[in-house]
Motif scaffolding. Structure first.
Motif, PDB file in Angstrom:
ATOM      1  N   LEU A 289      87.089  60.372  62.410  1.00  0.00           N
ATOM      2  CA  LEU A 289      86.711  60.028  61.036  1.00  0.00           C
ATOM      3  C   LEU A 289      86.323  58.559  60.919  1.00  0.00           C
ATOM      4  N   ALA A 290      87.022  57.682  61.669  1.00  0.00           N
ATOM      5  CA  ALA A 290      86.666  56.264  61.651  1.00  0.00           C
ATOM      6  C   ALA A 290      85.263  56.056  62.217  1.00  0.00           C
ATOM      7  N   LYS A 291      84.938  56.787  63.279  1.00  0.00           N
ATOM      8  CA  LYS A 291      83.585  56.698  63.831  1.00  0.00           C
ATOM      9  C   LYS A 291      82.565  57.194  62.818  1.00  0.00           C
ATOM     10  N   LEU A 292      82.895  58.281  62.128  1.00  0.00           N
ATOM     11  CA  LEU A 292      82.007  58.779  61.094  1.00  0.00           C
ATOM     12  C   LEU A 292      81.865  57.759  59.967  1.00  0.00           C
ATOM     13  N   GLY A 293      82.956  57.021  59.703  1.00  0.00           N
ATOM     14  CA  GLY A 293      82.879  55.950  58.717  1.00  0.00           C
ATOM     15  C   GLY A 293      81.892  54.872  59.123  1.00  0.00           C
ATOM     16  N   ASP A 294      81.838  54.559  60.419  1.00  0.00           N
ATOM     17  CA  ASP A 294      80.859  53.586  60.903  1.00  0.00           C
ATOM     18  C   ASP A 294      79.428  54.081  60.679  1.00  0.00           C
ATOM     19  N   TRP A 295      79.251  55.392  60.702  1.00  0.00           N
ATOM     20  CA  TRP A 295      77.923  55.976  60.535  1.00  0.00           C
ATOM     21  C   TRP A 295      77.618  56.328  59.082  1.00  0.00           C
ATOM     22  N   SER A 296      78.516  55.998  58.155  1.00  0.00           N
ATOM     23  CA  SER A 296      78.452  56.554  56.803  1.00  0.00           C
ATOM     24  C   SER A 296      77.186  56.151  56.046  1.00  0.00           C
ATOM     25  N   PHE A 297      76.711  54.929  56.216  1.00  0.00           N
ATOM     26  CA  PHE A 297      75.522  54.501  55.478  1.00  0.00           C
ATOM     27  C   PHE A 297      74.305  55.308  55.916  1.00  0.00           C
ATOM     28  N   GLY A 298      74.172  55.503  57.221  1.00  0.00           N
ATOM     29  CA  GLY A 298      73.075  56.330  57.715  1.00  0.00           C
ATOM     30  C   GLY A 298      73.187  57.771  57.260  1.00  0.00           C
ATOM     31  N   LEU A 299      74.397  58.306  57.278  1.00  0.00           N
ATOM     32  CA  LEU A 299      74.596  59.685  56.825  1.00  0.00           C
ATOM     33  C   LEU A 299      74.225  59.829  55.355  1.00  0.00           C
ATOM     34  N   TYR A 300      74.578  58.841  54.565  1.00  0.00           N
ATOM     35  CA  TYR A 300      74.271  58.869  53.130  1.00  0.00           C
ATOM     36  C   TYR A 300      72.761  58.907  52.895  1.00  0.00           C
ATOM     37  N   LEU A 301      72.011  58.081  53.608  1.00  0.00           N
ATOM     38  CA  LEU A 301      70.572  57.974  53.350  1.00  0.00           C
ATOM     39  C   LEU A 301      69.741  59.017  54.088  1.00  0.00           C
ATOM     40  N   LEU A 302      70.248  59.558  55.192  1.00  0.00           N
ATOM     41  CA  LEU A 302      69.418  60.428  56.029  1.00  0.00           C
ATOM     42  C   LEU A 302      69.618  61.912  55.772  1.00  0.00           C
ATOM     43  N   HIS A 303      70.739  62.317  55.158  1.00  0.00           N
ATOM     44  CA  HIS A 303      70.941  63.766  55.014  1.00  0.00           C
ATOM     45  C   HIS A 303      69.892  64.444  54.122  1.00  0.00           C
ATOM     46  N   PRO A 304      69.278  63.765  53.130  1.00  0.00           N
ATOM     47  CA  PRO A 304      68.194  64.459  52.410  1.00  0.00           C
ATOM     48  C   PRO A 304      67.009  64.803  53.312  1.00  0.00           C
ATOM     49  N   PHE A 305      66.783  64.005  54.336  1.00  0.00           N
ATOM     50  CA  PHE A 305      65.653  64.269  55.234  1.00  0.00           C
ATOM     51  C   PHE A 305      65.923  65.481  56.117  1.00  0.00           C
ATOM     52  N   THR A 306      67.171  65.630  56.566  1.00  0.00           N
ATOM     53  CA  THR A 306      67.473  66.808  57.393  1.00  0.00           C
ATOM     54  C   THR A 306      67.405  68.075  56.550  1.00  0.00           C
ATOM     55  N   MET A 307      67.729  67.972  55.250  1.00  0.00           N
ATOM     56  CA  MET A 307      67.548  69.127  54.368  1.00  0.00           C
ATOM     57  C   MET A 307      66.075  69.507  54.312  1.00  0.00           C
ATOM     58  N   LYS A 308      65.206  68.504  54.121  1.00  0.00           N
ATOM     59  CA  LYS A 308      63.772  68.772  54.051  1.00  0.00           C
ATOM     60  C   LYS A 308      63.261  69.409  55.350  1.00  0.00           C
ATOM     61  N   LEU A 309      63.870  69.020  56.463  1.00  0.00           N
ATOM     62  CA  LEU A 309      63.462  69.544  57.766  1.00  0.00           C
ATOM     63  C   LEU A 309      63.928  70.980  57.970  1.00  0.00           C
ATOM     64  N   VAL A 310      65.143  71.281  57.523  1.00  0.00           N
ATOM     65  CA  VAL A 310      65.762  72.574  57.827  1.00  0.00           C
ATOM     66  C   VAL A 310      65.448  73.637  56.785  1.00  0.00           C
ATOM     67  N   ALA A 311      65.472  73.270  55.496  1.00  0.00           N
ATOM     68  CA  ALA A 311      65.418  74.255  54.416  1.00  0.00           C
ATOM     69  C   ALA A 311      64.230  75.218  54.480  1.00  0.00           C
ATOM     70  N   PRO A 312      63.034  74.785  54.904  1.00  0.00           N
ATOM     71  CA  PRO A 312      61.931  75.755  54.961  1.00  0.00           C
ATOM     72  C   PRO A 312      62.128  76.849  56.002  1.00  0.00           C
ATOM     73  N   HIS A 313      63.063  76.646  56.927  1.00  0.00           N
ATOM     74  CA  HIS A 313      63.196  77.571  58.051  1.00  0.00           C
ATOM     75  C   HIS A 313      64.534  78.315  58.078  1.00  0.00           C
ATOM     76  N   VAL A 314      65.603  77.669  57.607  1.00  0.00           N
ATOM     77  CA  VAL A 314      66.939  78.267  57.651  1.00  0.00           C
ATOM     78  C   VAL A 314      67.592  78.057  56.292  1.00  0.00           C
ATOM     79  N   THR A 315      68.180  79.108  55.727  1.00  0.00           N
ATOM     80  CA  THR A 315      68.777  79.019  54.408  1.00  0.00           C
ATOM     81  C   THR A 315      70.280  79.307  54.469  1.00  0.00           C
ATOM     82  N   GLY A 316      70.938  79.184  53.309  1.00  0.00           N
ATOM     83  CA  GLY A 316      72.341  79.548  53.199  1.00  0.00           C
ATOM     84  C   GLY A 316      73.259  78.685  54.048  1.00  0.00           C
ATOM     85  N   ASN A 317      74.388  79.269  54.427  1.00  0.00           N
ATOM     86  CA  ASN A 317      75.380  78.531  55.214  1.00  0.00           C
ATOM     87  C   ASN A 317      74.848  78.032  56.557  1.00  0.00           C
ATOM     88  N   PRO A 318      74.048  78.842  57.293  1.00  0.00           N
ATOM     89  CA  PRO A 318      73.489  78.314  58.545  1.00  0.00           C
ATOM     90  C   PRO A 318      72.609  77.080  58.320  1.00  0.00           C
TER      91      PRO A 318
END
Length: 348
Positions: A289-318
């Motif tokens: 979790l501490a390592k994830l904390g070090d990555w937290s700013f990137g995770l905050y700003l980048l997760h919308p981009f991975t949604m844009k990448l994945v959502a057209p191809h895979v939906t729901g829980n996967p």
């Protein structure tokens, strides 16, 4: 998220807490985008509170860390130019990358990129104009933290002169400033404008000051909690935050009115518990979790981009799981190749 990457001894259990908060924010947004829960359900309300108040907790945490680690004598020693450069290098590189990706690929994460908005984002001054002028989803947090960084040397000098009294007055004054928008101003807007009103400075800056007051209290006492005691104290607070009453369907209902202050008090106390816990060697989960904390700013700003990448191809829980995993991977790479070199540059 945007915290000081200095060599200061790590404080309590704030690093694992940052990791948890980053996961909460990303999971909330992705659960909405992948339509995982039914509006008004217990899961939906829990995601909403964890995600939105996770961002609020990051404001408290940012204020705490800055006021705790950057005293006025330290700023005098390093100079104002270096102080601001180091904070710029903490915020700007990944923020610029996210804005560039959004504009280059026309992803629609923010207003249309006029030259005015581009200039505001390049100079990190958009928080003083409107935080939602950010050219990337979630960038409003960056604009408001940049305001704190711009103003902080003056605040540090005033703290040196006024001590805890100044910090308490600042926290109270900014909280009073938040009362009109929180109690009636946000929900009085047209539905399309409510979130734009919610992110404005009067409604958010007091959280940074609350963090500053916690930092002042932390500096004047050496009393620290046993980690097991802190965890036991955290459990009823988490229940107060997550219990499925009162029910709401519009997430902004839980972010306004006196209900908001109740939840904000809970998350502020959770940050305080993590800060006032004894330093110690975390276990395997704590280290992760501490390592994830070090990555937290990137995770905050980048997760919308991975949604844009994945959502057209895979939906729901996967789709949710794949987007979250890719966001964590992207955050780790961004920390290794962007944030760490920028931090080294700032320390030279």
């Amino acid at each position: 998220m945007a915290t000081e990457p200095s060599k200061v001894t790590r404080i309590g259990w704030l690093d694992p807490l940052r990791g948890i908060l980053a996961l909460c924010v990303a999971a909330y947004h992705l659960s909405v985008w992948f339509d995982l829960t039914r509006s008004g359900s217990g899961q939906n309300m829990a995601f909403a509170k964890l995600g939105n108040y996770g961002v609020s907790a990051f404001f408290v945490l940012s204020g705490f860390l800055l006021f705790r680690t950057a005293s006025w004598p330290r700023i005098q020693k390093e100079g104002l130019g270096r102080f601001w450069l180091r904070r710029f290098l903490r915020l700007a590189p990944i923020f610029y990358l996210a804005c560039l990706l959004n504009v280059a690929f026309h992803l629609g994460m923010g207003p249309d990129p006029s030259w005015r908005f581009i200039l505001e984002n390049l100079t990190l001054t958009f928080g003083a104009i409107h935080p939602n002028h950010a050219l990337v989803t979630g960038g409003w947090y960056v604009g408001l933290v940049a305001l704190l960084y711009f103003a902080y040397p003056a605040l540090a000098w005033l703290r040196e002169k006024g001590g805890l009294w100044f910090l308490a007055t600042l926290a109270l004054g900014l909280w009073l400033w938040s009362l009109p928008p929180t109690l009636h101003g946000v929900m009085a807007q047209e539905p399309w404008n409510r979130f734009h009103s919610y992110v404005l400075a009067p409604n958010q800056l007091f959280l940074l000051a609350w963090g500053g007051l916690l930092a002042g209290l932390h500096a004047v006492t050496e009393e620290r909690l046993n980690p097991k005691v802190a965890l036991l104290l955290a459990l009823p607070m988490l229940w107060l935050l997550l219990k499925p009453t009162p029910q709401f369907f519009d997430h902004l209902v839980a972010l306004t009115g006196w209900l908001r202050y109740r939840y904000l008090l809970v998350i502020t106390l959770l940050v305080a518990l993590a800060a006032f816990t004894q330093n110690g060697e975390p276990g395997r989960v704590g280290k992760a979790l501490a390592k994830l904390g070090d990555w937290s700013f990137g995770l905050y700003l980048l997760h919308p981009f991975t949604m844009k990448l994945v959502a057209p191809h895979v939906t729901g829980n996967p789709g949710f799981s794949l987007a979250l995993g890719l966001a964590i991977l992207g955050a780790a790479l961004a920390h290794r190749w962007i944030e760490e070199p920028a931090a080294r540059l700032g320390r030279r």
